[in-house]
Design a protein around this motif. Structure first.
Motif, PDB file in Angstrom:
ATOM      1  N   SER B   2       0.788  -1.301  -0.148  1.00 23.52           N
ATOM      2  CA  SER B   2      -0.139   0.033  -0.040  1.00 23.52           C
ATOM      3  C   SER B   2       0.891   1.244   0.003  1.00 23.52           C
ATOM      4  O   SER B   2       1.929   1.304   0.665  1.00 23.52           O
ATOM      5  N   SER B   3       0.622   2.473  -0.673  1.00 25.38           N
ATOM      6  CA  SER B   3       1.164   3.333  -0.862  1.00 25.38           C
ATOM      7  C   SER B   3       1.050   4.157   0.459  1.00 25.38           C
ATOM      8  O   SER B   3       0.271   4.649   0.678  1.00 25.38           O
ATOM      9  N   ASP B  22      -8.106   4.692   2.359  1.00 22.04           N
ATOM     10  CA  ASP B  22      -7.074   3.553   2.160  1.00 22.04           C
ATOM     11  C   ASP B  22      -6.516   3.141   3.721  1.00 22.04           C
ATOM     12  O   ASP B  22      -6.137   2.010   4.125  1.00 22.04           O
ATOM     13  N   ALA B  23      -5.752   4.238   4.441  1.00 24.26           N
ATOM     14  CA  ALA B  23      -5.041   4.150   5.401  1.00 24.26           C
ATOM     15  C   ALA B  23      -5.977   3.547   6.548  1.00 24.26           C
ATOM     16  O   ALA B  23      -5.769   2.645   7.344  1.00 24.26           O
ATOM     17  N   ALA B  24      -7.436   4.019   6.670  1.00 21.65           N
ATOM     18  CA  ALA B  24      -8.400   3.652   7.653  1.00 21.65           C
ATOM     19  C   ALA B  24      -8.558   2.034   7.584  1.00 21.65           C
ATOM     20  O   ALA B  24      -8.568   1.312   8.544  1.00 21.65           O
ATOM     21  N   THR B  25      -8.529   1.644   6.412  1.00 15.81           N
ATOM     22  CA  THR B  25      -8.799   0.503   6.092  1.00 15.81           C
ATOM     23  C   THR B  25      -7.635  -0.428   6.840  1.00 15.81           C
ATOM     24  O   THR B  25      -7.953  -1.733   7.272  1.00 15.81           O
ATOM     25  N   ASP B  39      -6.150   9.456  15.371  1.00 13.22           N
ATOM     26  CA  ASP B  39      -4.675   9.953  15.113  1.00 13.22           C
ATOM     27  C   ASP B  39      -3.830   9.043  14.372  1.00 13.22           C
ATOM     28  O   ASP B  39      -2.948   9.601  13.619  1.00 13.22           O
ATOM     29  N   ARG B  40      -3.916   7.768  14.827  1.00 13.37           N
ATOM     30  CA  ARG B  40      -3.215   6.943  14.101  1.00 13.37           C
ATOM     31  C   ARG B  40      -3.480   6.787  12.283  1.00 13.37           C
ATOM     32  O   ARG B  40      -2.530   6.751  11.608  1.00 13.37           O
ATOM     33  N   VAL B  41      -4.717   6.719  12.160  1.00 13.16           N
ATOM     34  CA  VAL B  41      -5.290   6.722  10.768  1.00 13.16           C
ATOM     35  C   VAL B  41      -4.715   8.153  10.351  1.00 13.16           C
ATOM     36  O   VAL B  41      -4.180   8.049   8.871  1.00 13.16           O
ATOM     37  N   ALA B  42      -4.779   9.329  10.854  1.00 14.20           N
ATOM     38  CA  ALA B  42      -4.435  10.416  10.118  1.00 14.20           C
ATOM     39  C   ALA B  42      -2.825  10.248  10.085  1.00 14.20           C
ATOM     40  O   ALA B  42      -2.385  10.828   8.728  1.00 14.20           O
ATOM     41  N   VAL B  66     -15.606   2.651   5.653  1.00 13.06           N
ATOM     42  CA  VAL B  66     -14.665   1.641   5.337  1.00 13.06           C
ATOM     43  C   VAL B  66     -15.091   0.320   4.965  1.00 13.06           C
ATOM     44  O   VAL B  66     -14.910  -0.410   4.044  1.00 13.06           O
ATOM     45  N   LEU B  67     -16.263   0.034   5.845  1.00 12.81           N
ATOM     46  CA  LEU B  67     -17.106  -1.289   5.761  1.00 12.81           C
ATOM     47  C   LEU B  67     -17.549  -1.479   4.508  1.00 12.81           C
ATOM     48  O   LEU B  67     -17.612  -2.245   3.726  1.00 12.81           O
ATOM     49  N   GLU B  68     -18.276  -0.596   4.035  1.00  9.33           N
ATOM     50  CA  GLU B  68     -19.089  -0.331   2.722  1.00  9.33           C
ATOM     51  C   GLU B  68     -18.219  -0.529   1.643  1.00  9.33           C
ATOM     52  O   GLU B  68     -18.397  -1.041   0.639  1.00  9.33           O
ATOM     53  N   ARG B  69     -17.100   0.264   1.532  1.00  3.41           N
ATOM     54  CA  ARG B  69     -16.210   0.250   0.275  1.00  3.41           C
ATOM     55  C   ARG B  69     -15.684  -1.193   0.347  1.00  3.41           C
ATOM     56  O   ARG B  69     -15.516  -1.495  -0.873  1.00  3.41           O
TER      57      ARG B  69
END
Lengths: 199, 199
Positions: B2-3, B22-25, B39-42, B66-69
């Motif tokens: 992942s980029s 993407d990050a959150a996933t 904060d971690r996602v950010a 995220v779930l739906e995507r």
DNA sequence: GTCTATACTAGGATAGAC
DNA sequence: GTCTATCCTAGTATAGAC
């Protein structure tokens, strides 16, 4: 039905310990490790939050104890199924049924174990969860099942855990596809998970 | 791979949105809903924490997106497998392979979906997760599989998710039983999950 | 064996500047 | 479109009384 503790009389530590572990198993199973608060566990066990911490040191240690106890109980259920000579069904059916019946006895057991499995990243919990998973798999192998059959068992177990955790059971009867899915998963044992009409 | 985003130039909102998702996933998949901090996602998305909240309103809404995507992407992979006329393998093998290959493409997808399933209790997330699960099952049914076969697919999927989440893959080769389990689960696709030697 | 009080930290969310 | 500063709540863990 799990016994909900109310008062907080002065009882032996060993007994209190079990009460806390019972409560923790339920709560961790429902809310997951991070989602569970020691306060919630304490209230379900009928005692104060600091006492939970006092008894187990940290929330992490409490969870690890839950995980290990949980795993022991599933293994015990497997063993009982293997040793049940009175039962005329083939071994595979007996072990499968034993797992499904655990849902009825105490669904917190299956759910908290599942919560442990998906915590593999955690440096303290991950190893315990992995060891637990492999103990279950190895026990199946020792009982005489081949690799593929044992893997199939584990797969069905993970599906059962997921279905329970997701709460889909309450849609049985409302949705045709859900009914199909549960019938395929639980077979004639579906009554154990299907909610009673007066919900 | 992942980029990983580094800087924080001024880019279009839609694009930033995708980066955050993407990050959150990834993060939700690894740490679970409660275990994840905005904060971690950010930081993984290379922006500030308040901006994540600003863009999605709440952590809960972010997770639901995220779930739906995630679910959409798995369905798209199924559809691609169904429509792959060039592929000589039977449909069941193609769909199974498509799921396994998602591990390679982006394992956050499978893991975050699994994290959602396990959150059935949550009043906002539970319904979304259940709907996602059933969409997958129904798609299999529409593709022509019977109830039992579809259930078997879901079971294997849940096992795959659990094995990935638990981190057992890194013990392939070290432990004979783990190797057996992964071989049975992933078949000839085991190379996708087995860690390379120079880890 | 069990509680109350509390210290301390983390983390979600808001306000408002640029 | 993005940040810094900050508020405020929740939650683990400790201290110490009973």
């Amino acid at each position: 039905m799990s016994s909900v503790v109310t008062g907080s009389e002065r009882i032996p530590a060993a007994e209190r310990r079990e009460q806390i572990l019972d409560a923790a198993t339920r709560v961790f199973g429902e809310l997951g490790y991070a989602g569970t608060t020691t306060d919630r566990v304490a209230r379900e066990a009928g005692i104060s939050q600091p006492y939970v911490v006092r008894m187990f040191g940290t929330k992490e240690r409490l969870f690890i104890e839950v995980l290990e106890r949980t795993c022991d109980r599933i293994l015990a259920a497997f063993d009982a199924a293997v040793d049940a000579d009175g039962d005329p069904r083939p071994l595979a059916a007996r072990i499968g049924a034993a797992y499904v019946e655990l849902v009825d006895t105490d669904r917190g057991i299956l759910l908290s174990l599942m919560q442990g499995f998906i915590l593999g990243h955690d440096p303290a919990i991950g190893p315990v969860a992995r060891a637990g998973f492999m103990r279950l798999f190895e026990r199946l192998r020792e009982a005489g099942f081949g690799p593929d059959e044992s893997t199939g068992f584990m797969a069905r177990g993970m599906l059962i855990n997921t279905l329970l955790a997701s709460g889909l059971a309450s849609s049985i009867g409302e949705d045709r596809c859900v009914s199909e899915l549960f019938t395929s998963t639980f077979g004639d044992k579906i009554g154990i998970v299907a909610p009673s009409t007066q919900d």
